[in-house]
Design an enzyme around this catalytic site. Structure first.
Site, short mmCIF file in Angstrom:
data_model
loop_
_atom_site.label_atom_id
_atom_site.label_comp_id
_atom_site.label_asym_id
_atom_site.label_seq_id
_atom_site.Cartn_x
_atom_site.Cartn_y
_atom_site.Cartn_z
N GLY A 267 49.89 -47.57 -11.37
CA GLY A 267 49.32 -48.88 -11.17
C GLY A 267 50.18 -49.74 -10.29
N MET A 269 54.80 -50.57 -9.43
CA MET A 269 56.19 -50.17 -9.65
C MET A 269 57.11 -51.36 -9.47
SD MET A 269 58.29 -47.87 -10.47
CE MET A 269 60.03 -48.22 -10.65
N GLU A 270 58.02 -51.52 -10.44
CA GLU A 270 58.84 -52.73 -10.54
C GLU A 270 60.12 -52.70 -9.72
OE1 GLU A 270 60.29 -50.11 -14.07
OE2 GLU A 270 58.40 -50.52 -13.02
N ASN A 271 60.18 -51.94 -8.64
CA ASN A 271 61.40 -51.86 -7.83
C ASN A 271 62.03 -53.24 -7.66
OD1 ASN A 271 60.39 -49.11 -6.99
ND2 ASN A 271 58.91 -50.41 -5.93
N HIS A 303 53.47 -57.81 -15.86
CA HIS A 303 54.23 -56.67 -16.37
C HIS A 303 55.36 -56.29 -15.40
CE1 HIS A 303 54.69 -52.79 -18.54
NE2 HIS A 303 55.04 -52.34 -17.35
N GLU A 304 55.01 -56.13 -14.13
CA GLU A 304 56.03 -55.70 -13.18
C GLU A 304 57.08 -56.78 -12.97
OE1 GLU A 304 55.91 -52.66 -12.72
OE2 GLU A 304 53.83 -52.34 -13.29
N HIS A 307 59.58 -56.85 -15.82
CA HIS A 307 60.54 -55.75 -15.73
C HIS A 307 61.85 -56.18 -15.07
CE1 HIS A 307 59.11 -52.04 -17.37
NE2 HIS A 307 58.02 -51.96 -16.62
#
Length: 880
Positions: A267, A269-271, A303-304, A307
């Site tokens: 979905g 990505m929290e990079n 959500h991301e 993180h």
């Protein structure tokens, strides 16, 4: 058939890394035929490692090694070993710099791991083990380093060059090329590395933090999507403010960026500082996104972003601890979504996902604890157990400690472990230390797989006014785990009198005023609770607000469920009573003769709902949704899918016929009021309206057909347009269905995200999505095997949502899925492994189904060169 079993990795064998990396300097030369990656690692031996003479071991995958140097001196033959999946240097000093140059081919990377191209754009996905596809590196989350990244590319083709952190340098190069250098001051594991290069539109905004710092917010999308960014940007700002207010977490870099990518396995990505999103999870407009899509985007953006602290600043020591970041962050985004909308509806949605899908996972061959003990392929453990059940575990801690103590615990956790890679035990210990509570037994939630069953019996002694509640807990055996210990379960309940009013819950021996709701803490196999001072036999309201992820068994009568459905002050349990009543009625008709009648009181119950002007419309919309076929299958001992489907269809038709006038009034009474709004009230109105329309078309109502066609043509938003289309597609009006599908595609054929909706509305319908039609969709010009969203919208929707067609008694649906899994396994094993899931629970079904499901699994098993991802799922599913 493959005979070389992939290696199993065990938590019990964890060792600290032999080497630590303090600094990573990367230089990417991007070209159309590949990319050259220059990596300089500043390395030192780990003083905490017992392996003082260990060689340097760096992971690698699909890399062409060009050179290796140690402290500037090239290494020759015999001084290093390129094993293909690893680079090993036998002899290194205590501290050193290692320079490695590799060549990779992103344009040919169909796995979408590491560095790849999507729509002409370079982008990365490094979680869980993708960084090793870029360069040789100790690719494990407990190796944390500061990264400096220089990206070089053709300026006309790739004017935007992005990576983690803050931009520190840029300039022009020869031959029309340019570079940008990024520096991330915070140590991070390699799975959080990100790079993007492309021709993108930049959308800008700012956010002022609680300490007065101004943060640049930037969103990068393809030019055609420039008008679909506003909602996600606003959601980001709401998330940042909420995280400051509720958790005291302030953003730490000068810039926060989001990039939308069409081809993405996950979905989002929290990079660190550079979140990469699947386009479907960030792009939205009134014309192209449904209410559900807007809400999903808001939750995923939150959500991301969350993180940044629960996952980035504090990360997981190893992949067994994945729920440390994911479960905690899902809980946080669930809190946020509840605050942004209806808390009751959010709780219903979370519980529905758990009870339908996660409980099924707990009861299947891939069952595993929230903290697994072993795995073969970590990509297979991005599961509902890790995410959703992990979030429920955190929620239970929150419920046991209360708001104030939980906040103290989270503050202590972030303070104590900032910049570290830690474990679930570290998280629980912070909660214990902050609150003074012993959570020793509670840790079993992380260690034991399976869904606890809480069985409740009761008796009322009229002479003494005592009501006795006996509660027993048990946990079914799961693969590798038997004889499980009782868990610490918070069990919320209330008692209702005959007039619907709550009764006091005074436990025997207590003094003072008794509460009207309380949380019982179950810790033994059996408890007996006595409530005194009751002048009548109460109706119990059990597991209020779904206070624990357990199955509750209690012999409710239909009279009791009808009563709770109308009177329970707990919104969740009011909905749950309706679901249990509908389940009981549908189950009574499964396999029954055609003459069997539907419980007439069910119509009266739904009529009361539709006529209740005081009931929250968002809750009403949820209560009008019958239990899904997937949930009914999950509740069955040996599921007969055709019989379940027919019974549910009969009940739906009976209700729609009996409530025709009320449904029509509901439809007309919830018409749009002015311009489109994305408020909870407006969302509830649209949900009610479209539910009523779907029910009416289910019975072939001609007036409803005219209304659906009018709504489809005139809708000013995607929720209503898709609602009308879905109602037509799921009706028996075949000609109108075909015309609507053609008109929809013609209008939106240039928008990939809307085309995915078009695919899925057909693939998930037993009217429009029989197997011949599914194969036609795979041949459609808009379908793309390389795009995970397209695959999910057709193959995934067919197998997971169109259950009557997928479970065709002739087994053709199973053979079809096996065929597609084998095809995808060669190009994108992650997606292939996730698509296998509907076949893995073959033991759940009646013999006629299970035999053919097993045969389809064996066909996949026997494929030559099966990937590790699919191998693990299939072999565990077929194991005795």
């Amino acid at each position: 058939m493959r005979t070389n079993q992939p290696q199993t990795i065990y938590l019990s064998e964890y060792k600290v890394p032999a080497y630590l990396v303090d600094q990573v300097d990367l230089r990417f030369e991007l070209f159309e035929d590949g990319a050259r990656v220059h990596s300089t690692l500043t390395v030192r031996r780990n003083p905490d490692s017992a392996e003082s003479a260990a060689p340097l071991f760096l992971h690698g995958d699909s890399l062409q090694l060009e050179s290796v140097s140690l402290n500037g001196s090239p290494l020759g033959t015999g001084e290093f070993e390129d094993r293909g999946d690893a680079l090993v240097v036998p002899s290194v000093p205590e501290e050193f710099e290692l320079q490695v140059v590799t060549w990779i081919e992103p344009q040919n990377n169909t796995r979408l791991e590491g560095l790849y191209k999507s729509s002409g754009m370079f982008c990365t996905q490094c979680e869980a083990e993708g960084f090793r596809c870029i360069t040789f590196y100790p690719d494990r989350p407990d190796v944390m380093a500061c990264f400096r990244t220089r990206i070089e590319a053709d300026k006309s083709a790739y004017p935007v060059l992005l990576s983690n952190g803050n931009p520190v340098d840029n300039g022009e190069l020869e031959n029309g090329r340019h570079f940008v250098t990024w520096e991330d001051p915070f140590p991070k594991p390699a799975y959080l590395f990100a790079l993007v290069a492309g021709d993108l539109v930049e959308k800008k905004d700012t956010f002022t933090t609680c300490s007065g710092r101004n943060i640049d917010l930037r969103m990068y999308v393809e030019p055609r999507n420039a008008k679909k960014c506003d909602f996600a940007m606003d959601a980001l700002k709401r998330s940042m403010r909420w995280d400051e207010d509720v958790y005291g977490r302030e953003y730490d870099l000068d810039i926060f960026m989001i990039v939308a990518v069409d081809d993405f396995n996950m979905g989002a990505m929290e990079n660190k500082g550079l979140n990469i999103f699947n386009s479907s999870c960030v792009l939205a407009s009134q014309e192209t996104a449904t209410d559900a899509a807007f809400q999903r985007i808001e939750a995923i953006v939150a959500h991301e972003y969350f993180h940044n602290w629960s996952g980035n600043r504090v990360t997981c020591r190893d992949w067994f601890q994945l729920s440390l970041k994911e479960g905690f962050t899902v809980f946080r985004d669930s809190q946020f979504s509840a605050d942004m909308g209806s808390p009751t509806v959010k709780r219903i949605e979370d519980a529905t996902l758990l009870r339908t899908a996660q409980f099924a996972e707990d009861a299947g061959p891939m069952a595993h604890p929230v903290r697994p003990a072993s795995y073969m392929e970590i990509s297979n453990f991005y599961t509902l157990t890790i995410y959703e059940k992990g979030a429920e575990v955190v929620r239970m801690i929150h419920n046991l400690l209360g708001d104030e103590m939980f906040r103290k615990g989270s503050d202590l956790y972030f303070q104590r472990h900032d910049g570290q890679a830690v474990t679930t035990d570290d998280f629980v210990r912070a909660m214990e230390d902050a609150s003074g509570r012993d959570l020793g037994q509670f840790r079993l939630w992380y260690e034991q797989a399976g869904t606890p069953v809480v069985s409740v019996s009761d008796e009322y002694d009229e002479s003494s006014g005592i009501y006795r509640l006996t509660v027993r807990q048990s946990i079914p055996d799961t693969p590798g785990q038997t004889g499980k210990k009782p868990q610490h379960i918070p069990f919320a309940l209330g008692l209702l009198g005959a007039d619907g009013q709550p009764l006091p819950l005074k436990l025997s021996g207590e003094s003072g005023e008794a509460p009207l709701e309380r949380v019982l803490e179950l810790s033994q196999e059996e408890h007996c609770f006595e409530f005194e001072g009751l002048s009548e036999r109460p109706v119990p309201s059990l597991l209020r607000d779904f206070s624990a992820p357990v199955r509750v068994h209690y012999p409710w009568t239909r009279e009791q469920l009808l009563f709770l459905m109308s009177h329970d002050p707990d919104g969740f349990n009011r909905w749950d009573a309706g679901q249990r009543l509908a389940v009981d009625v549908i189950q009574s008709l499964v396999g029954a003769p055609e003459s069997a009648g539907v419980e007439p009181r069910l119509v009266d119950a739904y009529r009361s709902l539709l006529q209740d002007s005081e009931l929250d419309q968002a809750l009403m919309a949820k209560m009008l949704q019958l239990p899904s076929e997937a949930y009914l299958i999950e509740l069955a001992e040996q599921a007969d899918v055709a019989a379940i489907h027919q019974a549910r269809e009969n009940v739906l038709g009976y209700l729609a016929e009996g409530l025709r006038d009320e449904l029509m009034a509901c439809y007309r009474g919830n018409a749009g009021q002015g311009d489109y709004q994305l408020t909870p009230e407006a969302i509830a109105r649209r949900s009610l309206r479209n539910t009523a329309l779907g029910w009416l078309l289910h019975i072939g109502d001609q007036e409803a057909l005219a209304l659906a066609k009018e709504q489809f043509r005139g809708a000013d938003n995607m929720t209503d347009r898709l609602g009308a289309l879905r109602a037509l597609v799921n009706s028996d009006f075949a000609e109108d269905r075909t015309q609507a599908l053609e008109a929809f595609y013609k209008r939106f054929s240039d928008d990939p995200q809307v085309v995915e909706l078009w695919f899925s509305v057909q693939a998930s319908s037993d009217r429009a999505g029989q197997l011949p039609q599914i194969r036609q969709l795979l041949d459609h010009p808009a379908f793309d095997w390389k795009n995970p969203n397209k695959v999910r919208s057709v193959v995934g929707a067919f197998a997971a949502q169109n259950l009557a067609a997928f479970h065709n008694p002739d087994g053709s649906g199973y053979e079809f899925l096996a065929e597609q899994v084998c095809r995808l396994d060669d190009s994108n094993p992650q997606i292939a492994a996730r698509l296998v899931a509907p076949l893995t629970r073959w033991r759940k079904f009646a013999p006629g189904y299970s035999k053919q499901m097993k045969s389809a699994l064996e066909r996949i098993r026997d494929k030559a060169e099966l990937s590790r991802d699919v191998y693990e799922v299939v072999h565990k599913s077929l194991a005795d």
